[in-house]
Design an enzyme around this catalytic site. Sequence first.
Site, PDB file in Angstrom:
ATOM      1  N   CYS A 169      -5.652  -4.181  -7.686  1.00 14.62           N
ATOM      2  CA  CYS A 169      -7.034  -4.560  -8.576  1.00 14.62           C
ATOM      3  C   CYS A 169      -6.513  -4.162 -10.011  1.00 14.62           C
ATOM      4  CB  CYS A 169      -8.325  -3.558  -8.254  1.00 14.62           C
ATOM      5  SG  CYS A 169      -8.185  -1.880  -8.569  1.00 14.62           S
ATOM      6  N   HIS A 214       1.767   4.261  -3.158  1.00 15.71           N
ATOM      7  CA  HIS A 214       1.692   5.442  -3.173  1.00 15.71           C
ATOM      8  C   HIS A 214       2.876   6.189  -3.764  1.00 15.71           C
ATOM      9  CE1 HIS A 214      -2.206   6.343  -0.798  1.00 15.71           C
ATOM     10  NE2 HIS A 214      -1.523   5.816   0.161  1.00 15.71           N
ATOM     11  N   CYS A 234      -5.761  -0.512 -10.623  1.00 16.10           N
ATOM     12  CA  CYS A 234      -4.388   0.111  -9.883  1.00 16.10           C
ATOM     13  C   CYS A 234      -3.245  -0.374 -10.719  1.00 16.10           C
ATOM     14  CB  CYS A 234      -4.296  -0.217  -8.468  1.00 16.10           C
ATOM     15  SG  CYS A 234      -5.760   0.593  -7.656  1.00 16.10           S
ATOM     16  N   HIS A 243       0.858  -1.181  -0.077  1.00 17.25           N
ATOM     17  CA  HIS A 243       0.095   0.085   0.019  1.00 17.25           C
ATOM     18  C   HIS A 243       0.877   1.158  -0.004  1.00 17.25           C
ATOM     19  CE1 HIS A 243      -3.628   2.281   1.271  1.00 17.25           C
ATOM     20  NE2 HIS A 243      -2.778   3.302   1.553  1.00 17.25           N
ATOM     21  N   GLU A 244       1.784   1.538   1.016  1.00 12.97           N
ATOM     22  CA  GLU A 244       2.767   2.578   1.077  1.00 12.97           C
ATOM     23  C   GLU A 244       3.633   2.670  -0.231  1.00 12.97           C
ATOM     24  OE1 GLU A 244       1.521   4.784   2.883  1.00 12.97           O
ATOM     25  OE2 GLU A 244       0.325   3.375   4.740  1.00 12.97           O
ATOM     26  N   HIS A 247      -5.622   5.920  -3.206  1.00 11.45           N
ATOM     27  CA  HIS A 247      -6.523   5.091  -2.607  1.00 11.45           C
ATOM     28  C   HIS A 247      -7.468   4.577  -3.276  1.00 11.45           C
ATOM     29  CE1 HIS A 247      -5.187   6.586   1.660  1.00 11.45           C
ATOM     30  NE2 HIS A 247      -4.542   5.969   1.171  1.00 11.45           N
ATOM     31  N   CYS A 248      -7.851   3.318  -3.381  1.00  9.86           N
ATOM     32  CA  CYS A 248      -8.802   2.785  -4.324  1.00  9.86           C
ATOM     33  C   CYS A 248     -10.145   2.211  -3.329  1.00  9.86           C
ATOM     34  CB  CYS A 248      -8.058   1.646  -4.747  1.00  9.86           C
ATOM     35  SG  CYS A 248      -9.250   0.526  -5.913  1.00  9.86           S
ATOM     36  N   CYS A 251      -8.542  -4.554  -2.779  1.00 13.92           N
ATOM     37  CA  CYS A 251      -7.352  -3.951  -3.526  1.00 13.92           C
ATOM     38  C   CYS A 251      -6.120  -3.590  -2.330  1.00 13.92           C
ATOM     39  CB  CYS A 251      -7.650  -2.601  -4.375  1.00 13.92           C
ATOM     40  SG  CYS A 251      -6.243  -1.944  -5.253  1.00 13.92           S
TER      41      CYS A 251
HETATM   42 ZN   LIG Z   1      -2.629   5.257   1.852  1.00 14.84          ZN
HETATM   43 ZN   LIG Z   2      -7.305  -0.547  -6.761  1.00 16.17          ZN
END
Ligand SMILES: [Zn+2]
Ligand SMILES: [Zn+2]
Length: 178
Positions: free
Chosen positions: A166, A135, A169, A131-132, A141-142, A147
């Site tokens: 996903c 970015h 993304c 996640h990080e 963000h999704c 995701c």
């Molecule tokens: Zn985030």
């Molecule tokens: Zn996504």
Amino acid sequence: MDSKIRIVPVNAVDGAFLDRLSLCVEERFLARAVVERSLALSRSALNATRGQLFVSTLTSKATQAHPDRDGTLLVLTDFDLYKTSHRFVFGDADETQSVASVSLHRLRPEFYGEERDPNVLFQRTLKECVHELGHLFGLRHCVNPRCGMYYSNSIFETDNKTSYFCETCDRRVGRARR
Ligand SMILES: [Zn+2]
Ligand SMILES: [Zn+2]
């Protein structure tokens, strides 16, 4: 952006755990991942009242230790992290410094009174790292709760999402790579 991902453990983080993590992030981002020497940080770096580490403090310590700005830093700590606007965060991404930080503190099952489980800890850590780093690789963000770019505010949301992006993304991160 340089696509090298440099994993920086704070104090002691299990070596096998770090190796496994580096292979997984290499696969997700098609980037080279390396495990750097650990960053020594004592409890005196914490906010004494909160007993937590301010994310920006961690980011600046990490960039001081690696001033060459070669690639992306992924900093892993056992200390509980917070931001001005948040009581706690699982992790954070500083796009200008290209530093991602993830705290293992609230990812451990023991934190919730459950049995220690290294595999659960690993999967949660991987999701938050993906996640990080996402970015830093240009993703936002999704809304898809499965995701990796779904913003999780609780451990339930972390457990419910996957460590993959996903399709939308994934296409976006693919463009950022080229
Ligand atoms: Zn985030
Ligand atoms: Zn996504």
